[in-house]
Design an enzyme around this catalytic site. Structure first.
Site, PDB file in Angstrom:
ATOM      1  N   THR A   1      58.682  15.368  36.453  1.00  0.00           N
ATOM      2  CA  THR A   1      59.114  14.001  35.732  1.00  0.00           C
ATOM      3  C   THR A   1      60.659  13.621  36.424  1.00  0.00           C
ATOM      4  O   THR A   1      60.657  12.460  36.912  1.00  0.00           O
ATOM      5  CB  THR A   1      58.948  14.014  34.289  1.00  0.00           C
TER       6      THR A   1
ATOM      7  N   GLU B   1      51.591  17.526  26.786  1.00  0.00           N
ATOM      8  CA  GLU B   1      53.259  17.346  26.757  1.00  0.00           C
ATOM      9  C   GLU B   1      53.860  16.429  26.036  1.00  0.00           C
ATOM     10  O   GLU B   1      54.788  16.783  25.114  1.00  0.00           O
ATOM     11  CB  GLU B   1      53.658  17.341  28.425  1.00  0.00           C
TER      12      GLU B   1
ATOM     13  N   ASP C   1      49.267  18.126  31.135  1.00  0.00           N
ATOM     14  CA  ASP C   1      50.615  17.759  31.698  1.00  0.00           C
ATOM     15  C   ASP C   1      50.438  16.618  32.498  1.00  0.00           C
ATOM     16  O   ASP C   1      49.911  16.655  33.723  1.00  0.00           O
ATOM     17  CB  ASP C   1      51.429  18.926  32.670  1.00  0.00           C
TER      18      ASP C   1
ATOM     19  N   ASP D   1      52.444  23.605  31.756  1.00  0.00           N
ATOM     20  CA  ASP D   1      52.943  23.462  33.232  1.00  0.00           C
ATOM     21  C   ASP D   1      52.055  24.996  33.664  1.00  0.00           C
ATOM     22  O   ASP D   1      51.936  25.118  34.964  1.00  0.00           O
ATOM     23  CB  ASP D   1      54.478  24.243  33.216  1.00  0.00           C
TER      24      ASP D   1
ATOM     25  N   ILE E   1      52.536  14.081  34.070  1.00  0.00           N
ATOM     26  CA  ILE E   1      53.316  14.453  35.196  1.00  0.00           C
ATOM     27  C   ILE E   1      54.157  15.580  35.163  1.00  0.00           C
ATOM     28  O   ILE E   1      55.163  15.636  34.515  1.00  0.00           O
ATOM     29  CB  ILE E   1      54.121  13.022  35.377  1.00  0.00           C
ATOM     30  N   ASP E   2      53.864  16.531  36.052  1.00  0.00           N
ATOM     31  CA  ASP E   2      54.831  17.696  36.190  1.00  0.00           C
ATOM     32  C   ASP E   2      55.629  17.330  37.540  1.00  0.00           C
ATOM     33  O   ASP E   2      55.192  16.995  38.500  1.00  0.00           O
ATOM     34  CB  ASP E   2      54.024  18.948  36.366  1.00  0.00           C
TER      35      ASP E   2
HETATM   36  C1  IPD Z   1      58.931  20.653  34.082  1.00  0.00           C
HETATM   37  C2  IPD Z   1      58.992  20.755  35.588  1.00  0.00           C
HETATM   38  C3  IPD Z   1      60.259  21.613  35.991  1.00  0.00           C
HETATM   39  C4  IPD Z   1      60.522  22.837  35.135  1.00  0.00           C
HETATM   40  C5  IPD Z   1      60.287  22.551  33.723  1.00  0.00           C
HETATM   41  C6  IPD Z   1      58.959  22.075  33.570  1.00  0.00           C
HETATM   42  P1  IPD Z   1      57.864  18.379  33.407  1.00  0.00           P
HETATM   43  O1  IPD Z   1      57.760  19.719  33.924  1.00  0.00           O
HETATM   44  O2  IPD Z   1      58.001  21.514  36.030  1.00  0.00           O
HETATM   45  O3  IPD Z   1      60.548  21.701  37.190  1.00  0.00           O
HETATM   46  O4  IPD Z   1      61.448  23.302  35.214  1.00  0.00           O
HETATM   47  O5  IPD Z   1      60.334  23.833  32.935  1.00  0.00           O
HETATM   48  O6  IPD Z   1      58.780  21.779  31.893  1.00  0.00           O
HETATM   49  O7  IPD Z   1      58.860  17.984  32.387  1.00  0.00           O
HETATM   50  O8  IPD Z   1      58.299  17.706  34.760  1.00  0.00           O
HETATM   51  O9  IPD Z   1      56.505  18.057  33.253  1.00  0.00           O
END
Ligand code: IPD
Length: 295
Positions: A113, A88, A108, A238, A110-111
Site C-alpha cells: 500500500t 487485512e 490482502d 502477507d 493491496i500488498d
Molecule cells: C505490508 C507490505 C510491507 C511490509 C508489511 C506488510 P500492506 O503490507 O508488504 O512491505 O513491510 O509488513 O504488512 O500493508 O502493504 O498490505
C-alpha cells in the site's frame, strides 16, 4: 491470462478447483482496479503507525473480493461448512483473525500500500485459501507487471503459465536476501531491524533488498530470482498465498526460530533450501510483533 500449467492448461481438477478459479478471476479484476487507481489522487489514512497506510482503494478492492466470494461460496463441501474470511482491512476494523479447520479465505487487497500511495509500481493482490488449517492454494497478482503467480498444494507453482523453481543456493555468502521493514518505526525496533540486516551483510550476503511488498518479495524467492526472505511484522494475509507458491516451487518456509511456520506469528524465514533458511534463522534477533490471532 494463464492461471497455471504449461501452455495455460491448468493441472487437472482437485477438490478446490472452483475456488481456485474464482480466486484467479477476482485477483485479475482487482488488479485492473488497482492499476487504474495507481496514478490517481488517493485518500490516505494510517492504521497502527504513521508508516502503516490504507487507502480507499484497499477497502473497495477488499469489499469486492469478499462480497463475490461470500455470494459464490456461502458454504463449502457436502457438510455445508460455512466458509470463513480473514482480510487485512476487516482485521484493521477489529475482525478477529482465527484460523479454524473450516475452509478459510485469507485476503490482502493491496500488498504494498505504501508503494501504491507513492505510485511506486510494485503492488499486488494476494488471495490464499486454507482447509483444516492447511494451505491449499495461493494466488498473487503483480498488478503493474501483470504477472499472475499461483500455487496449489501438490500441483506446482506457476507465473503466467511458466513453472516456478527456487534457487538451490545453500551458501549465505552467495545469497541475495530480501526483507521488509514492517510497520513500526520506534528506535528499539529500528535498531534490531538494522542490526539484523548488518549481520547478514557481515556474513557476506551479496545484497539485502527491500521492495515494499512482502508478497512480491516472496514471489521473487519462488521464482529463484532471490535466495532467501525474512521478516518480522508481516501478517497472515502477507504470507498465506506466498507460502503455497514457495513450497510448490520447492522452497522452505519456516519460523524465525527454525521451527515450523506459524501463520499467525507475524514472522517468517523462507529460502530456496533448508540450509539457507537455517543459516538466516540463526543470524536473526527476534523483533516481537505479537500474534495476529491475539489482537
Ligand atoms: C505490508 C507490505 C510491507 C511490509 C508489511 C506488510 P500492506 O503490507 O508488504 O512491505 O513491510 O509488513 O504488512 O500493508 O502493504 O498490505
Amino acid at each position: 491470462m494463464k492461471a497455471s500449467g504449461e501452455d495455460g492448461k491448468a493441472p487437472a481438477g482437485g477438490p478446490w478447483e472452483e475456488c481456485f478459479e474464482a480466486a484467479v478471476q477476482l485477483a485479475l479484476r482487482a488488479g485492473q482496479i488497482i492499476r487504474k487507481a495507481l496514478s490517481e489522487e488517493k485518500c490516505v489514512s494510517t492504521k497502527t503507525s504513521a508508516a502503516d497506510l490504507v487507502t480507499e482503494t484497499d477497502r473497495v478492492v477488499e469489499a469486492l473480493i469478499l462480497q463475490e466470494l461470500q455470494t459464490r461460496f456461502p458454504s463449502h463441501g457436502l457438510s455445508s461448512v460455512h466458509c470463513r474470511f480473514i482480510a487485512e482491512e476487516a482485521a484493521a476494523a477489529g475482525a478477529k483473525c482465527v484460523l479454524t479447520p473450516s475452509p478459510t479465505w485469507i485476503v490482502d487487497p493491496i500488498d504494498g500500500t505504501c508503494n501504491f500511495v507513492h505510485r511506486f509500481p510494485t503492488v499486488a493482490v494476494s488471495i490464499g485459501f486454507a482447509v483444516n488449517q492447511e494451505l491449499e492454494f495461493g494466488v498473487i497478482y503483480h498488478c503493474t507487471e501483470e504477472r499472475l503467480y499461483t500455487g496449489r498444494r501438490g500441483q506446482g507453482a506457476f507465473c503466467n503459465g511458466q513453472r516456478l523453481r527456487v534457487s538451490g543456493e545453500t551458501d549465505l555468502s552467495k545469497a541475495l536476501v530480501l526483507t521488509e521493514i514492517g510497520p513500526r518505526r520506534d528506535p528499539a525496533t529500528l535498531k534490531l531491524f538494522l542490526s539484523n540486516m548488518e549481520r547478514l551483510l557481515h556474513a557476506g550476503a551479496h545484497g539485502v533488498r527491500v521492495i515494499g511488498s512482502s508478497t512480491l518479495a516472496l514471489c521473487h524467492l519462488a521464482a529463484g530470482t532471490a535466495d532467501a526472505y525474512y521478516q518480522f511484522g508481516l501478517h497472515c494475509w502477507d504470507l498465506a498465498a506466498a507460502t503455497v507458491i514457495i513450497r510448490e516451487a520447492g522452497g522452505v518456509v519456516m519460523d524465525t526460530s527454525g521451527g515450523p511456520l506459524d501463520l499467525m506469528s507475524c514472522r517468517v524465514v523462507a529460502a530456496g533450501t533448508r540450509e539457507m533458511a537455517v543459516l538466516i534463522a540463526q543470524a536473526l534477533q527476534t523483533i516481537n510483533y505479537g500474534r495476529d490471532d491475539e489482537r
